[in-house]
Design a protein around this motif. Structure first.
Motif, PDB file in Angstrom:
ATOM      1  N   ALA A  52      40.197  37.815  45.380  1.00 52.83           N
ATOM      2  CA  ALA A  52      38.923  38.272  44.816  1.00 52.83           C
ATOM      3  C   ALA A  52      38.250  37.111  44.100  1.00 52.83           C
ATOM      4  N   SER A  53      36.945  36.991  44.280  1.00 53.94           N
ATOM      5  CA  SER A  53      36.212  35.879  43.687  1.00 53.94           C
ATOM      6  C   SER A  53      36.001  36.094  42.188  1.00 53.94           C
ATOM      7  N   MET A  54      35.643  35.046  41.512  1.00 56.10           N
ATOM      8  CA  MET A  54      35.334  35.137  40.086  1.00 56.10           C
ATOM      9  C   MET A  54      34.147  36.069  39.864  1.00 56.10           C
ATOM     10  N   GLU A  55      33.158  36.017  40.763  1.00 56.72           N
ATOM     11  CA  GLU A  55      31.980  36.872  40.625  1.00 56.72           C
ATOM     12  C   GLU A  55      32.357  38.347  40.741  1.00 56.72           C
ATOM     13  N   GLU A  56      33.238  38.685  41.675  1.00 54.30           N
ATOM     14  CA  GLU A  56      33.672  40.072  41.823  1.00 54.30           C
ATOM     15  C   GLU A  56      34.470  40.527  40.614  1.00 54.30           C
ATOM     16  N   ARG A  57      35.360  39.675  40.146  1.00 54.35           N
ATOM     17  CA  ARG A  57      36.165  40.035  38.979  1.00 54.35           C
ATOM     18  C   ARG A  57      35.283  40.230  37.760  1.00 54.35           C
ATOM     19  N   ARG A  58      34.305  39.350  37.595  1.00 57.23           N
ATOM     20  CA  ARG A  58      33.413  39.447  36.445  1.00 57.23           C
ATOM     21  C   ARG A  58      32.565  40.710  36.515  1.00 57.23           C
ATOM     22  N   ALA A  59      32.087  41.083  37.711  1.00 51.45           N
ATOM     23  CA  ALA A  59      31.274  42.290  37.856  1.00 51.45           C
ATOM     24  C   ALA A  59      32.049  43.528  37.423  1.00 51.45           C
ATOM     25  N   LEU A  60      33.305  43.602  37.790  1.00 53.44           N
ATOM     26  CA  LEU A  60      34.139  44.752  37.431  1.00 53.44           C
ATOM     27  C   LEU A  60      34.423  44.785  35.934  1.00 53.44           C
ATOM     28  N   MET A  61      34.786  43.636  35.371  1.00 51.42           N
ATOM     29  CA  MET A  61      35.113  43.605  33.944  1.00 51.42           C
ATOM     30  C   MET A  61      33.885  43.828  33.078  1.00 51.42           C
ATOM     31  N   ASP A  62      32.748  43.239  33.452  1.00 51.09           N
ATOM     32  CA  ASP A  62      31.537  43.395  32.654  1.00 51.09           C
ATOM     33  C   ASP A  62      31.057  44.840  32.650  1.00 51.09           C
ATOM     34  N   SER A  63      31.156  45.509  33.810  1.00 53.15           N
ATOM     35  CA  SER A  63      30.727  46.902  33.871  1.00 53.15           C
ATOM     36  C   SER A  63      31.612  47.783  33.001  1.00 53.15           C
ATOM     37  N   ALA A  64      32.925  47.536  33.038  1.00 51.09           N
ATOM     38  CA  ALA A  64      33.833  48.306  32.177  1.00 51.09           C
ATOM     39  C   ALA A  64      33.510  48.076  30.712  1.00 51.09           C
ATOM     40  N   ALA A  65      33.218  46.818  30.352  1.00 49.47           N
ATOM     41  CA  ALA A  65      32.878  46.509  28.960  1.00 49.47           C
ATOM     42  C   ALA A  65      31.589  47.205  28.544  1.00 49.47           C
ATOM     43  N   THR A 209      49.144  50.953  47.595  1.00 45.85           N
ATOM     44  CA  THR A 209      48.446  50.601  46.353  1.00 45.85           C
ATOM     45  C   THR A 209      48.025  49.152  46.427  1.00 45.85           C
ATOM     46  N   ILE A 210      46.799  48.882  45.988  1.00 47.36           N
ATOM     47  CA  ILE A 210      46.342  47.511  45.812  1.00 47.36           C
ATOM     48  C   ILE A 210      46.049  47.286  44.339  1.00 47.36           C
ATOM     49  N   LEU A 211      46.501  46.175  43.803  1.00 45.61           N
ATOM     50  CA  LEU A 211      46.191  45.760  42.437  1.00 45.61           C
ATOM     51  C   LEU A 211      45.685  44.323  42.500  1.00 45.61           C
ATOM     52  N   VAL A 212      44.531  44.087  41.902  1.00 42.35           N
ATOM     53  CA  VAL A 212      43.970  42.743  41.833  1.00 42.35           C
ATOM     54  C   VAL A 212      43.901  42.330  40.370  1.00 42.35           C
ATOM     55  N   VAL A 213      44.463  41.190  40.047  1.00 43.93           N
ATOM     56  CA  VAL A 213      44.436  40.688  38.679  1.00 43.93           C
ATOM     57  C   VAL A 213      43.029  40.172  38.377  1.00 43.93           C
ATOM     58  N   LEU A 214      42.382  40.752  37.363  1.00 48.18           N
ATOM     59  CA  LEU A 214      41.020  40.356  36.998  1.00 48.18           C
ATOM     60  C   LEU A 214      41.004  39.298  35.913  1.00 48.18           C
ATOM     61  N   ALA A 215      41.952  39.370  34.989  1.00 46.90           N
ATOM     62  CA  ALA A 215      42.013  38.411  33.883  1.00 46.90           C
ATOM     63  C   ALA A 215      43.472  38.110  33.589  1.00 46.90           C
ATOM     64  N   ALA A 255      55.927  40.646  38.116  1.00 51.98           N
ATOM     65  CA  ALA A 255      54.842  39.858  38.710  1.00 51.98           C
ATOM     66  C   ALA A 255      53.768  39.581  37.671  1.00 51.98           C
ATOM     67  N   ARG A 256      53.457  38.312  37.492  1.00 51.31           N
ATOM     68  CA  ARG A 256      52.350  37.889  36.629  1.00 51.31           C
ATOM     69  C   ARG A 256      51.527  36.845  37.373  1.00 51.31           C
ATOM     70  N   PRO A 257      50.935  37.212  38.504  1.00 52.30           N
ATOM     71  CA  PRO A 257      50.169  36.240  39.284  1.00 52.30           C
ATOM     72  C   PRO A 257      48.859  35.876  38.605  1.00 52.30           C
ATOM     73  N   ARG A 258      48.264  34.808  39.059  1.00 51.00           N
ATOM     74  CA  ARG A 258      47.011  34.324  38.472  1.00 51.00           C
ATOM     75  C   ARG A 258      45.854  35.242  38.855  1.00 51.00           C
ATOM     76  N   ALA A 259      44.770  35.149  38.100  1.00 49.86           N
ATOM     77  CA  ALA A 259      43.588  35.962  38.353  1.00 49.86           C
ATOM     78  C   ALA A 259      43.078  35.723  39.775  1.00 49.86           C
ATOM     79  N   GLY A 260      42.653  36.809  40.418  1.00 56.61           N
ATOM     80  CA  GLY A 260      42.171  36.741  41.788  1.00 56.61           C
ATOM     81  C   GLY A 260      43.210  37.096  42.816  1.00 56.61           C
ATOM     82  N   THR A 261      44.491  37.132  42.419  1.00 54.46           N
ATOM     83  CA  THR A 261      45.571  37.491  43.335  1.00 54.46           C
ATOM     84  C   THR A 261      45.629  38.997  43.507  1.00 54.46           C
ATOM     85  N   ALA A 262      45.910  39.433  44.740  1.00 55.19           N
ATOM     86  CA  ALA A 262      46.125  40.849  45.023  1.00 55.19           C
ATOM     87  C   ALA A 262      47.606  41.107  45.219  1.00 55.19           C
ATOM     88  N   MET A 263      48.053  42.301  44.843  1.00 49.74           N
ATOM     89  CA  MET A 263      49.400  42.780  45.140  1.00 49.74           C
ATOM     90  C   MET A 263      49.274  44.104  45.864  1.00 49.74           C
TER      91      MET A 263
END
Length: 292
Positions: A52-65, A209-215, A255-263
């Motif tokens: 997942a791109s930084m822009e996608e991650r930011r869109a999800l986190m900003d909307s939640a905030a 299940t898909i999990l994407v690390v946002l931060a 699992a503690r992968p870096r931001a943008g990684t999917a599991m």
């Protein structure tokens, strides 16, 4: 001689274009014929890098905030945010989790977050069926080409289909849960874990299940995977300090992968979100079935 032959037949953790398998039950997973079988039987999980791109991650986190803060970019979204800010479903705390806010993309987040969520799902299905998907901004070429034959086999195993082609044309049935008023809030969701935040051990009960690390700027936390374990709520503080955990409480994998990684993992694989000790952990997560 028979034991030696059996050992020789055992496979190692598989890997391919951008993805890596991780055993949870190493003995049983190594004796499966493929990563697809192991994931479908909840014996292993797979990580996919640069998903997942930084822009996608930011869109999800900003909307939640924005929802939590009661602000939004449109009157329609502001109405959803106002309703959500007082919802026990969103500011959710119970014996199952603590300091974890859960935001349904469909019912609570804005158009930008919805677009990011759709892009991530389409990318996953394209990655699994070999048709590719819209590559992320900093993505190597593998994401536009799919995950290879073994990921296609994984799709056939977990979704119970004869062919992995055309996954994007199938109906996606997301796991959902009601709030106190009875309104359903389906996944995918953005889960935000503040300090002390966790989600206890559970299985998701869907095909995948898909999990994407946002931060990833946090300490502690991560996703712990268990082979055959039932953690009581009294064990949570003990799990947070792994040096004091008895052997029976230790996860098989964390699992503690870096931001943008999917599991991705199967529906009966037992897992939990470990307590965050510092900072904030945010993930995009959804469990779903596919139906023709």
């Amino acid at each position: 001689m028979a034991d030696a032959a059996a050992d020789a037949a055992c496979r190692k953790e598989s890997s391919g274009p951008g993805w890596q398998e991780h055993f949870v039950d190493a003995k049983r997973a190594s004796n499966t014929a493929s990563v697809g079988l192991a994931v479908s039987q909840s014996l292993s999980y797979v990580t996919i890098s640069h998903f997942a791109s930084m822009e996608e991650r930011r869109a999800l986190m900003d909307s939640a905030a924005d929802v939590k803060g009661g602000s939004s970019s449109s009157s329609e979204e502001a109405s959803s945010a106002d309703a959500a800010s007082d919802s026990n479903h969103i500011l959710f705390a119970s014996g199952a989790n603590n300091n974890c806010d859960r935001y349904s993309v469909e019912t609570l987040l804005n158009r930008g977050a919805k677009a990011a969520s759709c892009a991530i799902l389409n990318r996953l299905l394209g990655y699994l069926d070999g048709s590719g998907g819209d590559p992320v901004t900093d993505d190597p070429e593998f994401l536009s080409q799919g995950g290879g034959e073994r990921m296609s086999d994984l799709a056939k195993e977990v979704f119970g289909v004869a062919s992995s082609s055309g996954l994007k044309d199938m109906e996606v049935l997301w796991y959902d849960e009601p709030d106190e008023a009875g309104k359903l809030h389906p996944e995918p969701k953005v889960n935000v874990y503040s300090e002390g935040g966790y989600f206890t051990q559970h299985g998701d009960g869907m095909d995948l299940t898909i999990l994407v690390v946002l931060a990833d700027e946090f300490e502690g936390g991560g996703t712990a995977f268990y082979r055959d374990l039932d953690l009581s709520h009294d064990d949570i503080e003990e799990v947070a300090n792994m040096s004091n955990v008895s052997h029976s409480l230790e996860p098989e994998s964390v699992a503690r992968p870096r931001a943008g990684t999917a599991m991705i993992w199967g529906g009966t694989l037992q897992h939990m979100a470990l307590p965050v000790t510092k900072g904030t952990r945010a993930v995009f997560v959804g469990s779903f079935d596919l139906k023709k």
